[in-house]
Design an enzyme around this catalytic site. Sequence first.
Site, short mmCIF file in Angstrom:
data_model
loop_
_atom_site.label_atom_id
_atom_site.label_comp_id
_atom_site.label_asym_id
_atom_site.label_seq_id
_atom_site.Cartn_x
_atom_site.Cartn_y
_atom_site.Cartn_z
CE LYS A 50 45.44 93.64 22.26
NZ LYS A 50 44.21 93.10 22.88
CB CYS A 134 44.30 97.33 31.65
SG CYS A 134 44.94 98.95 31.30
CE LYS A 175 36.97 100.26 24.84
NZ LYS A 175 37.52 99.37 23.81
CB THR A 276 32.08 91.04 19.13
OG1 THR A 276 32.74 91.25 20.38
CG2 THR A 276 31.77 89.57 18.97
C1 LIG Z 1 39.27 89.86 21.44
C2 LIG Z 1 39.07 91.23 22.00
C3 LIG Z 1 40.17 92.01 22.33
C4 LIG Z 1 40.01 93.28 22.87
N1 LIG Z 1 41.10 94.04 23.17
C5 LIG Z 1 40.94 95.31 23.61
C6 LIG Z 1 42.05 96.16 23.82
O1 LIG Z 1 43.19 95.78 23.60
N2 LIG Z 1 41.82 97.41 24.27
C7 LIG Z 1 40.56 97.90 24.51
O2 LIG Z 1 40.41 99.05 24.90
N3 LIG Z 1 39.48 97.11 24.30
C8 LIG Z 1 39.64 95.84 23.86
N4 LIG Z 1 38.53 95.06 23.62
C9 LIG Z 1 37.20 95.62 23.88
C10 LIG Z 1 36.57 96.19 22.61
O3 LIG Z 1 37.31 97.24 22.10
C11 LIG Z 1 35.13 96.67 22.90
O4 LIG Z 1 35.19 97.69 23.86
C12 LIG Z 1 34.23 95.58 23.42
O5 LIG Z 1 34.53 94.35 22.80
C13 LIG Z 1 32.75 95.87 23.25
O6 LIG Z 1 32.40 96.01 21.90
P1 LIG Z 1 31.84 94.79 21.01
O7 LIG Z 1 30.70 94.17 21.78
O8 LIG Z 1 31.42 95.41 19.71
O9 LIG Z 1 32.95 93.82 20.83
C14 LIG Z 1 38.69 93.77 23.09
C15 LIG Z 1 37.59 93.00 22.75
C16 LIG Z 1 37.76 91.74 22.20
C17 LIG Z 1 36.54 90.93 21.87
#
Ligand SMILES: Cc1cc2nc3c(=O)[nH]c(=O)nc-3n(C[C@H](O)[C@H](O)[C@H](O)COP(=O)(O)O)c2cc1C
Lengths: 312, 312, 270, 270
Positions: A50, A134, A175, A276
Amino acid sequence: MGVKKGNELTVNIGGIKMKNPVMTASGTFGYGEEYSRLVDLNKIGAVVTKTITLQPRQGNPVPRLVETPSGIINSIGLQNVGIKMFLKEKLPFLIKFKTRIIVSVAGDKIEDYVRLAGMLDGEKVDGIELNISCPNVKGAGNSGKRNKLFAQDKDITHELVSRVRKETGLPLIVKLTPNVTDIAAIALEAEAAGADAIALVNTFQAMAIDVDNRKPVIAAGSGGLSGPAIKPIALRMVWETARAISIPVIGMGGIMSTGDALEFIIAGASAVSIGTGIFVNPQLPLEIARGIRDYMTKNRIKTVNEITGARS
Amino acid sequence: MGVKKGNELTVNIGGIKMKNPVMTASGTFGYGEEYSRLVDLNKIGAVVTKTITLQPRQGNPVPRLVETPSGIINSIGLQNVGIKMFLKEKLPFLIKFKTRIIVSVAGDKIEDYVRLAGMLDGEKVDGIELNISCPNVKGAGNSGKRNKLFAQDKDITHELVSRVRKETGLPLIVKLTPNVTDIAAIALEAEAAGADAIALVNTFQAMAIDVDNRKPVIAAGSGGLSGPAIKPIALRMVWETARAISIPVIGMGGIMSTGDALEFIIAGASAVSIGTGIFVNPQLPLEIARGIRDYMTKNRIKTVNEITGARS
Amino acid sequence: MKQIKAKIISNSRIKPSYFKMVMRARTAGPGEPVRAGQFINVRVTGRAGVLLRKPLSIYSACGKEHSIEVLYKVVGRGTEVLSRKAGGDELDIIAPLGNGYELPKKPQPVILIGGGTGTASIHFLAETLIEAGFSDVKALIGARDRENVICEKDLNKAGCEVQVATDDGSKGIRGYVSCLFESLAASAGPSMAVYACGPRPMLREVVRISRKFKVPCQVSLEEYMACGVGACMSCVVKTRKPSGGSSKQFVYKRVCSEGPVFDGSEIIWE
Amino acid sequence: MKQIKAKIISNSRIKPSYFKMVMRARTAGPGEPVRAGQFINVRVTGRAGVLLRKPLSIYSACGKEHSIEVLYKVVGRGTEVLSRKAGGDELDIIAPLGNGYELPKKPQPVILIGGGTGTASIHFLAETLIEAGFSDVKALIGARDRENVICEKDLNKAGCEVQVATDDGSKGIRGYVSCLFESLAASAGPSMAVYACGPRPMLREVVRISRKFKVPCQVSLEEYMACGVGACMSCVVKTRKPSGGSSKQFVYKRVCSEGPVFDGSEIIWE
Ligand SMILES: Cc1cc2nc3c(=O)[nH]c(=O)nc-3n(C[C@H](O)[C@H](O)[C@H](O)COP(=O)(O)O)c2cc1C
Ligand SMILES: Cc1cc2nc3c(=O)[nH]c(=O)nc-3n(C[C@H](O)[C@H](O)[C@H](O)COP(=O)(O)OP(=O)(O)OC[C@H]3O[C@@H](n4cnc5c(N)ncnc54)[C@H](O)[C@@H]3O)c2cc1C
Ligand SMILES: Cc1cc2nc3c(=O)[nH]c(=O)nc-3n(C[C@H](O)[C@H](O)[C@H](O)COP(=O)(O)OP(=O)(O)OC[C@H]3O[C@@H](n4cnc5c(N)ncnc54)[C@H](O)[C@@H]3O)c2cc1C
Ligand SMILES: Cc1cc2nc3c(=O)[nH]c(=O)nc-3n(C[C@H](O)[C@H](O)[C@H](O)COP(=O)(O)O)c2cc1C
Ligand code: FES
Ligand code: FES
């Protein structure tokens, strides 16, 4: 076939040697510990934590989450324990496993990233991921209305990455946000500033409205869209970026199966992250690592790199 | 309740008075004729034609289409009959109906848009939609690799819209691409240049890969993503844009139900367009117009405008 | 062409991955005569999962009963959802779509060639021809293996002589259905008409052979479709310009509305 | 906590929109004792349509048989898909999750309060308490109308005295279940323990009344969840800082892993 078992899946992402190209996406796998009773961490290429900030954060008000067609919108707001507590209480658990540890960090200003990188430099971690998606306090000051993200600005991206680069010898993953006109241009900037790898995509700014009370469903108003819905866009961005830069790309966005992961790899990703998809099936990273191996066996491919960017 | 039946749904979109706020999205409803045996065109707020160019176009090679989770990727490549044939053979059919006719146009250079607008100016059409989301030859020349879209550049958007503005007194809708960092900034530029309304969103650049032969599924490589998958992002963009500009916004992107349409209206859209949803259910525009009326009755709302941007 | 609600009468598995579905119009039926070679466009779900309608050839139809039959193979998510529907369920279909086959103007021997699921549209054509009084109708069916040979019995019942070819020889002759056709064409020549529906390579062969023996030939094509009514330009196929000319001079025609049946000589194969 | 394959034994409609599902672990069962107040996280489909797992309280469980029961209301797409599953189908579940209720340390009268589907978790608690020897267990059930009163019989069978309140008076007293509780609390006072699960406004009332009469009170909360294991921070609730202090000083706790059961006094209601 002369393929050495257990060898063919290894990848080197900007100096981070992983046993397989499947990682967890930041924010969806906590600090590793939460899922450790369900998933064998030893079998994951790398765990990305996280996102950690200098101070602990409470995050946004609830509701923070809503499901949309083939996706979810979240607005967690970086709730995390802060770097000190992370180093003291979370990292010691993670280092017991034979996986790579990548610490995602973020801050309100460039200086925060620099300090975080400095604090991580001597620690037992394998790399740092700069989550520059962010809200950027500087940008917010400019526009008054709209929070600009660091990664929406070429110059800020360059400055941020080069300043962090001076602070640490650890592999640096940057990222990026997909909420930009030209993703490759930002990636090029990060590369020029010294990044070792680029991770994309973070979530798409998105919204849902409750029509009965005419309010956003998410308390914070808007949030970030992830999941299969965004996969086609994420894939296009990975492809565009991989063709433009020379450092490795870590692809993510809606990966729910081996096929999805292979699409990203063929588009040019050297590794993939699962976000996800972990909520749906915590075993997914392991199943995909196995699935990629099966695909390679079937197609007589010796190393993952052979198919990275192999799109004909 | 004193609500005049048949009156409450009317909207005025930059001078185009429509009997209800539900339109068809360009490219998904042909020239109106194709669907005319299935759908009563008289009950649609406005029909937006397939984008027309100066010369007829053959469009892209096939496959041009693939389904993705809750979405579709298309790369038709603006196959159309060209403006002359449109005026001669397609428009005469459309004007028989009691709906508004909006002609979508596009070109390779600004001059093309100017000429198209000029040719439409004296015709029996109610408005022009400038589809400035198609590859911009100038931009392509600059980057070498990536086709930039007109609507990805503030200055080009401004120049294009103001030159067309001089050419015609017809209401001008400018249709924007979501593939940008700051949609509101582009919309502001179009407004300043004389647009009467803004339509968004066009499709998201996207891709799918066939992992068996390691090739893009779409012959052209990439295409545009539409459908429910993009709705949360489109909604956020409509909300952001509507707060920034003073002219009406036409919202679209994945609308599949009355609820979806209401979300867009509450976010700030004065009218909505249905694209992909028409393929699924050709009656959708009519059902949504009725659905909005029912919602208004239930919530004692007298005019659609009352809820436009009513997000609390 | 109408958007109608149809009630499923039956939906039964006829082979491991093939289903036959019979449905009856609930709202006013198609209202216009249905022709062999036309298809219907079925809405699978209105929800997120499967978006686009699925085009399926009409396997058989009865105007009086407002009934339509289709025969389909489960190949992906849409057809899989369809296969789980049961008698009594309601379907939203758009029908009939496309141009359909042009019947021969005069009595003559007819050869029908079906490859894979393409055999479905051939079946309705066989029924139509025999009802119209054509007596010499031969059906040639090609498939990968015996598991994928469909309609054989129904075609027999309709009154056709049926020959089968499979790639692996597990049923009928081993080889391509086009070989069966070639030997027939060699003997019969231009006095007959040929109709074909199936995968591209098969159609291409059939057209080549037809040209060689100067047999008039109609082919029915499949393309990925979104609207099914000619509005979206997704489903196009390259055809020769009426003026003739090289294969660089082409027009894209819409399979859904200008097809799916084309004169074999019109198509530019790539 | 384990990700296990469970086989559905039965999935039956018990009221127009309520279903009870019994399942048995196929792979090694939860392996750890299951407690009242814990929940399972059910994967509805692996495909696009419904993405997130659906959290459901454990309605009853038998360790020996590796069986788990849930009772759910169909409120949206996920629960609708679930309701169409049949005996024999396989489910992918993560179980058991959450902390569960803390049983009273000594024998004492217990009041259980369930509102809407919250009654499900109350039922398992009733069973547990009575099995553990608690003899004075009263259950108060609140619902909108009689159609939404659930578990009454099962609670009776478990050995509870049951009282019902409905908003419209179509069953039991007319009014809120918290009124039933208030009169009981007024007479019994701190000698008893109270447990509640249901909608926020109900829980808030229950906590207010408990505080007034100094009754120890545990509440079980629901929040939108993504991971269910404490990793994603979606499901948080505002709780008072251990140091006490104003409601501006709060910590977000995760309902899925630090709850769903909290001490009533801990929660900051907004
Ligand atoms: C609940 C949740 C929390 C997330 N928190 C972060 C985070 O703290 N830092 C970050 O760089 N990305 C965060 N993301 C983004 C994911 O790391 C990822 O880049 C994004 O969800 C796309 O991938 P996915 O479609 O496989 O989820 C978060 C995504 C979700 C769904
Ligand atoms: C005019 C026409 C008539 C047809 N008649 C029959 C028939 O009688 N019986 C039969 O079994 N099949 C028929 N098909 C093919 C059938 O439409 C596809 O098999 C079906 O749409 C696949 O859907 P799916 O969701 O199960 O598969 P998907 O997972 O979507 O895809 C599986 C494969 O099916 C093809 N396909 C998917 N969607 C479409 C679409 N909308 N249009 C065309 N091809 C598609 C793709 O090439 C893909 O590779 C016909 C197609 C057309 C165009
Ligand atoms: C710990 C816990 C225990 C629960 N126990 C039960 C139970 O025993 N019986 C029962 O009927 N219901 C229970 N619920 C509620 C149940 O999880 C939701 O009704 C279900 O997830 C709705 O899914 P859906 O797809 O049908 O509805 P959706 O269409 O997704 O949404 C309908 C409503 O359900 C709520 N909801 C949707 N998804 C979630 C989620 N992942 N977490 C929480 N709320 C959600 C939302 O507020 C939404 O307004 C419990 C919830 C939690 C958190
Ligand atoms: C097959 C197809 C063709 C399209 N053609 C055009 C076009 O010619 N001009 C245009 O401005 N937009 C075109 N669009 C975009 C739509 O008008 C609309 O902006 C987009 O699809 C988002 O809406 P939706 O999700 O409701 O489809 C097309 C979309 C599709 C799916
Ligand atoms: S499917 Fe739309 S034109 Fe053929
Ligand atoms: S649901 Fe993920 S932390 Fe609770």
